[in-house]
Write a protein that holds these residues in place. Structure first.
Motif, PDB file in Angstrom:
ATOM      1  N   ALA A  31       0.916  -1.235  -0.246  1.00 42.72           N
ATOM      2  CA  ALA A  31      -0.075   0.000  -0.052  1.00 42.72           C
ATOM      3  C   ALA A  31       0.912   1.377   0.073  1.00 42.72           C
ATOM      4  N   VAL A  32       0.381   2.353  -0.387  1.00 41.49           N
ATOM      5  CA  VAL A  32       1.154   3.603  -0.201  1.00 41.49           C
ATOM      6  C   VAL A  32       1.605   3.634   1.298  1.00 41.49           C
ATOM      7  N   GLY A  33       2.810   4.001   1.362  1.00 38.89           N
ATOM      8  CA  GLY A  33       3.612   4.167   2.750  1.00 38.89           C
ATOM      9  C   GLY A  33       4.216   2.763   3.262  1.00 38.89           C
ATOM     10  N   SER A  34       3.916   1.545   2.558  1.00 37.20           N
ATOM     11  CA  SER A  34       4.426   0.305   2.753  1.00 37.20           C
ATOM     12  C   SER A  34       5.988   0.462   2.685  1.00 37.20           C
ATOM     13  N   ARG A  35       6.868  -0.321   3.478  1.00 35.72           N
ATOM     14  CA  ARG A  35       8.313  -0.162   3.280  1.00 35.72           C
ATOM     15  C   ARG A  35       8.970  -1.427   3.527  1.00 35.72           C
ATOM     16  N   GLY A  80      28.900  -6.019  -8.921  1.00 34.30           N
ATOM     17  CA  GLY A  80      29.759  -6.673  -7.938  1.00 34.30           C
ATOM     18  C   GLY A  80      29.730  -5.997  -6.431  1.00 34.30           C
ATOM     19  N   ARG A  81      28.759  -5.356  -6.203  1.00 34.64           N
ATOM     20  CA  ARG A  81      28.619  -4.723  -4.984  1.00 34.64           C
ATOM     21  C   ARG A  81      27.267  -5.300  -4.243  1.00 34.64           C
ATOM     22  N   ARG A  82      27.277  -5.257  -3.109  1.00 35.69           N
ATOM     23  CA  ARG A  82      26.223  -5.604  -2.405  1.00 35.69           C
ATOM     24  C   ARG A  82      25.537  -4.228  -1.966  1.00 35.69           C
ATOM     25  N   LEU A  83      24.208  -4.295  -2.268  1.00 32.75           N
ATOM     26  CA  LEU A  83      23.315  -3.022  -1.627  1.00 32.75           C
ATOM     27  C   LEU A  83      22.182  -3.348  -0.852  1.00 32.75           C
ATOM     28  N   ALA A  84      22.224  -2.706   0.245  1.00 34.17           N
ATOM     29  CA  ALA A  84      21.051  -2.821   1.033  1.00 34.17           C
ATOM     30  C   ALA A  84      20.253  -1.428   1.080  1.00 34.17           C
ATOM     31  N   TYR A  85      18.985  -1.460   0.784  1.00 32.77           N
ATOM     32  CA  TYR A  85      18.282  -0.245   0.770  1.00 32.77           C
ATOM     33  C   TYR A  85      16.891  -0.441   1.261  1.00 32.77           C
ATOM     34  N   THR A  86      16.112   0.533   1.713  1.00 31.95           N
ATOM     35  CA  THR A  86      14.794   0.394   2.087  1.00 31.95           C
ATOM     36  C   THR A  86      13.793   1.291   0.929  1.00 31.95           C
ATOM     37  N   TYR A  87      12.881   0.377   0.365  1.00 31.92           N
ATOM     38  CA  TYR A  87      11.960   1.302  -0.555  1.00 31.92           C
ATOM     39  C   TYR A  87      10.878   1.386   0.054  1.00 31.92           C
ATOM     40  N   ARG A 102      -0.317   0.771 -11.886  1.00 31.70           N
ATOM     41  CA  ARG A 102       0.931   1.571 -11.693  1.00 31.70           C
ATOM     42  C   ARG A 102       1.458   1.150 -10.047  1.00 31.70           C
ATOM     43  N   LEU A 103       2.964   1.123 -10.041  1.00 26.58           N
ATOM     44  CA  LEU A 103       3.499   1.003  -8.603  1.00 26.58           C
ATOM     45  C   LEU A 103       4.747   1.900  -8.873  1.00 26.58           C
ATOM     46  N   VAL A 104       4.754   2.672  -7.655  1.00 25.91           N
ATOM     47  CA  VAL A 104       6.103   3.333  -7.716  1.00 25.91           C
ATOM     48  C   VAL A 104       6.727   3.512  -6.257  1.00 25.91           C
ATOM     49  N   MET A 105       7.946   2.977  -6.455  1.00 32.26           N
ATOM     50  CA  MET A 105       8.753   2.958  -5.101  1.00 32.26           C
ATOM     51  C   MET A 105       9.791   3.792  -5.126  1.00 32.26           C
ATOM     52  N   ARG A 106      10.251   4.195  -3.786  1.00 36.02           N
ATOM     53  CA  ARG A 106      11.545   5.139  -3.974  1.00 36.02           C
ATOM     54  C   ARG A 106      12.285   4.554  -2.949  1.00 36.02           C
ATOM     55  N   THR A 107      13.493   5.187  -2.794  1.00 37.14           N
ATOM     56  CA  THR A 107      14.550   5.064  -1.866  1.00 37.14           C
ATOM     57  C   THR A 107      15.547   6.098  -1.910  1.00 37.14           C
ATOM     58  N   ALA A 108      15.972   6.736  -0.876  1.00 39.12           N
ATOM     59  CA  ALA A 108      16.724   8.039  -0.694  1.00 39.12           C
ATOM     60  C   ALA A 108      18.034   7.552  -0.133  1.00 39.12           C
TER      61      ALA A 108
END
Length: 147
Positions: free
Chosen positions: A47-51, A60-67, A77-83
């Protein structure tokens, strides 16, 4: 330099089915080449606001992030963002019915790399384009093999 990569595929499945599967973040490790895991930080369903916390490997790099889900129109349509990190990113999925049995899905990744990542933006865009093509091909295969 901004990165903006748009990729699409036609999947021989109804739009509602494609959107339900691809729009469920927990399915991402099944069809994304580089995503290793997804852990919900908020209660499902999406839902909007889900993380969700994503762990991926890219170049070659490990990336960890929160969408965080910024926009959701079920079946369209679905839009997810990470800063977070050196490459803040927005990912957009769109689903368009071509007829009752075929769907065009688009996958768009865009962001503004910072620091060292800015210099490698053209290389990152090319690698992202290749990965997105593989991801959408995987999604197409998974969905079209279903009974």
């Amino acid at each position: 330099m901004a990165v903006d990569v748009l990729t699409d595929v036609v999947i021989e499945r109804p739009c509602a089915e494609v959107a339900a599967y691809a729009g469920e973040p927990s399915h991402a490790p099944q069809w994304y080449v580089n995503i290793e895991s997804v852990v919900w930080r908020t209660p499902a369903p999406v839902a909007v606001g889900s993380r969700m916390d994503f762990v991926a490997r890219f170049l070659g790099r490990r990336l960890a992030y929160t969408y965080e889900v910024a926009e959701l129109v079920h079946g369209e349509r679905l839009v997810m963002r990470t800063a977070q990190g050196p490459f803040p990113m927005e990912t957009t999925y769109t689903w368009q019915p071509l007829d009752p049995h075929r769907t065009r899905m688009t996958l768009r990744n865009r962001g503004e790399p910072a620091g060292f990542a800015r210099m490698s933006a053209p290389m990152m865009a090319a690698a992202m384009r290749r990965a997105n093509r593989k991801d959408l091909a995987n999604l197409k295969r998974i969905l079209e093999e279903r009974p």
